[in-house]
Design a protein around this motif. Structure first.
Motif, PDB file in Angstrom:
ATOM      1  N   THR A  40       0.674  -1.250   0.008  1.00 13.64           N
ATOM      2  CA  THR A  40      -0.024   0.052   0.008  1.00 13.64           C
ATOM      3  C   THR A  40       0.947   1.236   0.044  1.00 13.64           C
ATOM      4  OG1 THR A  40      -1.697  -1.210   1.323  1.00 13.64           O
ATOM      5  CG2 THR A  40      -1.906   1.110   1.183  1.00 13.64           C
ATOM      6  N   LYS A  41       0.790   2.389  -0.872  1.00 14.42           N
ATOM      7  CA  LYS A  41       1.223   3.301  -1.112  1.00 14.42           C
ATOM      8  C   LYS A  41       0.464   4.251  -1.047  1.00 14.42           C
ATOM      9  CE  LYS A  41       5.129   1.567  -3.719  1.00 14.42           C
ATOM     10  NZ  LYS A  41       6.138   1.898  -4.716  1.00 14.42           N
ATOM     11  N   ILE A  42       0.737   5.665  -0.266  1.00 13.43           N
ATOM     12  CA  ILE A  42       0.089   6.796  -0.183  1.00 13.43           C
ATOM     13  C   ILE A  42       0.792   8.029  -0.469  1.00 13.43           C
ATOM     14  CG2 ILE A  42      -1.461   5.822   1.646  1.00 13.43           C
ATOM     15  CD1 ILE A  42      -0.023   7.817   3.695  1.00 13.43           C
ATOM     16  N   THR A  43       0.081   9.117  -0.776  1.00 13.67           N
ATOM     17  CA  THR A  43       0.823  10.306  -1.132  1.00 13.67           C
ATOM     18  C   THR A  43       0.604  11.328  -0.195  1.00 13.67           C
ATOM     19  OG1 THR A  43       0.391   9.923  -3.607  1.00 13.67           O
ATOM     20  CG2 THR A  43       0.948  11.991  -3.051  1.00 13.67           C
ATOM     21  N   VAL A  44       1.716  11.885   0.140  1.00 18.64           N
ATOM     22  CA  VAL A  44       1.487  12.895   1.407  1.00 18.64           C
ATOM     23  C   VAL A  44       2.121  14.431   0.866  1.00 18.64           C
ATOM     24  CG1 VAL A  44       2.378  13.739   3.727  1.00 18.64           C
ATOM     25  CG2 VAL A  44       1.803  11.245   3.036  1.00 18.64           C
ATOM     26  N   THR A  45       1.473  15.164   0.918  1.00 15.12           N
ATOM     27  CA  THR A  45       2.234  16.635   0.433  1.00 15.12           C
ATOM     28  C   THR A  45       2.888  17.298   1.534  1.00 15.12           C
ATOM     29  OG1 THR A  45       0.139  16.933  -0.793  1.00 15.12           O
ATOM     30  CG2 THR A  45       1.491  18.690  -0.587  1.00 15.12           C
ATOM     31  N   LEU A  46       4.239  17.691   1.230  1.00 12.87           N
ATOM     32  CA  LEU A  46       4.772  18.395   2.456  1.00 12.87           C
ATOM     33  C   LEU A  46       4.897  19.796   2.185  1.00 12.87           C
ATOM     34  CD1 LEU A  46       8.066  15.945   1.769  1.00 12.87           C
ATOM     35  CD2 LEU A  46       6.321  15.896   3.749  1.00 12.87           C
ATOM     36  N   GLU A  47       4.889  20.421   3.245  1.00 10.50           N
ATOM     37  CA  GLU A  47       5.052  21.928   3.151  1.00 10.50           C
ATOM     38  C   GLU A  47       6.426  22.267   2.580  1.00 10.50           C
ATOM     39  OE1 GLU A  47       2.852  24.125   4.261  1.00 10.50           O
ATOM     40  OE2 GLU A  47       1.343  22.664   4.789  1.00 10.50           O
ATOM     41  N   SER A  48       6.462  23.496   2.054  1.00  7.98           N
ATOM     42  CA  SER A  48       7.720  23.739   1.112  1.00  7.98           C
ATOM     43  C   SER A  48       8.992  23.823   1.867  1.00  7.98           C
ATOM     44  CB  SER A  48       7.512  25.324   0.360  1.00  7.98           C
ATOM     45  OG  SER A  48       7.224  26.307   1.412  1.00  7.98           O
ATOM     46  N   ASP A  49       8.903  24.210   3.219  1.00  9.34           N
ATOM     47  CA  ASP A  49       9.898  24.185   4.063  1.00  9.34           C
ATOM     48  C   ASP A  49      10.683  22.804   4.326  1.00  9.34           C
ATOM     49  OD1 ASP A  49       7.985  23.932   5.814  1.00  9.34           O
ATOM     50  OD2 ASP A  49       8.940  24.535   7.376  1.00  9.34           O
ATOM     51  N   VAL A  50       9.673  21.852   4.459  1.00  8.49           N
ATOM     52  CA  VAL A  50      10.092  20.477   4.775  1.00  8.49           C
ATOM     53  C   VAL A  50      10.685  19.850   3.428  1.00  8.49           C
ATOM     54  CG1 VAL A  50       9.193  18.270   5.461  1.00  8.49           C
ATOM     55  CG2 VAL A  50       8.466  20.345   6.519  1.00  8.49           C
TER      56      VAL A  50
END
Length: 74
Positions: A40-50
């Motif tokens: 199982t793979k998921i997509t996570v959106t990171l904040e620009s600084d991270v």
């Protein structure tokens, strides 16, 4: 040409269909066009600084695994 089915056409289709079909699944093959997903793979959106620090998903996974290993087991 009329695309709507008439009663005569429906009657012919019903006569061609069996009430039950038995398939031999021992001769079945996997769908070569379907993507194989083993985990199982998921997509996570990171904040620009991270995202500036973690350039790849491998970098994020390494950091998260280090944090997980530091958490005491319950």
């Amino acid at each position: 040409m009329n695309n709507t089915p008439n009663s005569e056409t429906n009657q012919n289709l019903e006569e061609d269909l069996l009430s039950e079909y038995n398939f031999d699944y021992t001769k079945a093959h996997p769908n070569r066009f379907a993507t194989q997903i083993n985990e199982t793979k998921i997509t996570v959106t990171l904040e620009s600084d991270v995202a500036k620090v973690f350039k790849t998903s491998e970098d994020v996974n390494k950091a998260l695994r280090a944090i997980i290993s530091a958490i005491p087991q319950q």
